[in-house]
Design a protein around this motif. Sequence first.
Motif, PDB file in Angstrom:
ATOM      1  N   ASP A  10       0.834  -1.154  -0.017  1.00  0.00           N
ATOM      2  CA  ASP A  10       0.059   0.133  -0.165  1.00  0.00           C
ATOM      3  C   ASP A  10       0.944   1.133  -0.083  1.00  0.00           C
ATOM      4  N   TYR A  46     -13.556   5.533  -3.698  1.00  0.00           N
ATOM      5  CA  TYR A  46     -13.674   5.673  -2.436  1.00  0.00           C
ATOM      6  C   TYR A  46     -14.610   4.295  -1.824  1.00  0.00           C
ATOM      7  N   ASN A  47     -13.748   3.731  -1.155  1.00  0.00           N
ATOM      8  CA  ASN A  47     -14.389   2.475  -0.236  1.00  0.00           C
ATOM      9  C   ASN A  47     -14.414   2.706   1.013  1.00  0.00           C
ATOM     10  N   TYR A  76      -9.724   4.390   1.284  1.00  0.00           N
ATOM     11  CA  TYR A  76     -10.107   2.991   1.820  1.00  0.00           C
ATOM     12  C   TYR A  76     -10.277   2.895   3.118  1.00  0.00           C
ATOM     13  N   ASN A 112      -3.598  -0.573  -2.114  1.00  0.00           N
ATOM     14  CA  ASN A 112      -4.408   0.735  -1.819  1.00  0.00           C
ATOM     15  C   ASN A 112      -3.767   1.938  -1.639  1.00  0.00           C
ATOM     16  N   ASN A 147      -8.875   4.171  -9.729  1.00  0.00           N
ATOM     17  CA  ASN A 147      -8.757   3.009  -8.582  1.00  0.00           C
ATOM     18  C   ASN A 147      -9.652   2.040  -8.959  1.00  0.00           C
ATOM     19  N   ASN A 198     -19.938   0.806  -0.738  1.00  0.00           N
ATOM     20  CA  ASN A 198     -19.913   0.508   0.763  1.00  0.00           C
ATOM     21  C   ASN A 198     -20.042   1.562   1.756  1.00  0.00           C
ATOM     22  N   ASP A 258     -18.716  -7.671   7.372  1.00  0.00           N
ATOM     23  CA  ASP A 258     -18.292  -6.255   6.532  1.00  0.00           C
ATOM     24  C   ASP A 258     -19.718  -5.407   6.416  1.00  0.00           C
ATOM     25  N   LYS A 271      -4.995   3.526   3.017  1.00  0.00           N
ATOM     26  CA  LYS A 271      -5.678   2.402   3.983  1.00  0.00           C
ATOM     27  C   LYS A 271      -5.937   3.037   5.323  1.00  0.00           C
ATOM     28  N   ASN A 308     -11.040   0.421   5.088  1.00  0.00           N
ATOM     29  CA  ASN A 308     -10.499  -0.900   5.506  1.00  0.00           C
ATOM     30  C   ASN A 308     -10.928  -1.595   6.577  1.00  0.00           C
ATOM     31  N   ASN A 356      -8.035  -0.155  -3.881  1.00  0.00           N
ATOM     32  CA  ASN A 356      -8.907   1.076  -3.664  1.00  0.00           C
ATOM     33  C   ASN A 356      -8.194   2.378  -3.620  1.00  0.00           C
TER      34      ASN A 356
END
Length: 455
Positions: free
Chosen positions: A240, A343-344, A321, A282, A339, A383, A356, A285, A323, A318
């Motif tokens: 990362d 944006y996750n 992220y 990522n 990516n 998410n 999750d 993260k 995470n 991502n």
Amino acid sequence: MKSIIASALRLIPAALLLLASAPLHSKVLYISPTGSDTAPGTITAPMATLPAAYARMEGGDTIYVRGGTYRVTDEQIMKVDPTYAYVFALEKGGTPEHRTAIMGYPGERPVFDFSALQYDGRHRFSGFLLGADNLHLRNFDIVGVPVRLKGHTQSECVSARKGSNCIVENLAMHDGMAIGYYQTAGSGNLVLNCDAYNNYDDYSEGEYGGNVDGFGFHLGNPRAEGNVIRNCRAWRNSDDGFDLINCKAPIEFDHCWAFYNGFKPTADPTDTTTFQSAGDGNGFKAGGYGMKPGKTKCPAVCPEHYIHNCVAYRNKANGIYANHHLGGCRWVNNTAWDNRANYNMVNRKSEREVVDVPGYGHYLEGNVSYTFTDTVRGGHLVNCDPVRSTVVNNTFPAPSSGEAPVEVTAEMFVSTDPALLFLPRDADGNLPVIDFLRAAPSSPLATRHLGWSEK
């Protein structure tokens, strides 16, 4: 009389002016690749190695490192514990007014090359250990830090494991097998104008390259606050770019750049076309404590990390992220492009329930997501629970906000040329204004104050 004084001042050697800029009531030593460890360590008779000069150093003193390459050997290792061989163990603290400093000589760029290290094959390596308060590293390169240990392991260029109120400034940590900057303890540290790139461990776990992040903050003490990483770049690190997993104290990322992470290094570090998969990949993260039942050590209150005015481009996974974090973070005026997901915000349901769930508690404002109509890569905000998070004035509106989405196009940026990401820093480590993904002045991004800006 004035003209005589002016003429005399012009004759003062530059070295004396340099000494005048050093902290008062402290000693200044010099090392050079052509020096000798039996020399007194003056500018005209420098020493040869950092450990030899450090042995003569007291807290608050300064070592100036002259330009050239310093080939670091096993004989220079200053400290060993059961896990690590700390090559340069810096454990003489200074004060806020007189930091203990290791600095590249002004106008020159020294390089510490650790590639010859072997030791016993049973230890991780740390190039520089921050083991005291009020240290200052500035203006040099760290290259070739190796990994000689098999299994799930790592080495580090700079390891912040004790010190607070330290400054790590204008370092380039590259072309090795180690994490660039790695912090597990300490408060009020500033990482400024640093680059970590082309780092890849193909030895410990084969060619995967896991554990080799550009920058990692993994603080164990929730009270270790005030740590900031500013104006730093991470690219071509095999894992990362910036990693905050298992971090129990809040971290601030300010004007940082993450691109091409999760891929193997290239011979030309400015290559924008070659991509061979490696580790996670990522960009930022920001949080999380793992997803293994019974093995996660979560703090009583999860930290709210602050990521603002940052750019995530073409990372393997991502860009921005969460995470599986157990709480929300603040994401303000960032820009992400191309990516896997820009944006996750995925979170973990609770400490007891390793599941999750859409992200909760996040605050997203002023962020830009740019992507092509690509079914494989791309994606704006994923998410994220818009009811349990605050999502306001981004190019991706919350479903119930009533805001109009912004269909981002290339014309809305000053430039979409990734070659600008590699612009060189000046002698003090400052970057010029990078126009890559910066909002064009007349665009909807600028009028709504969206995306990163230079201020």
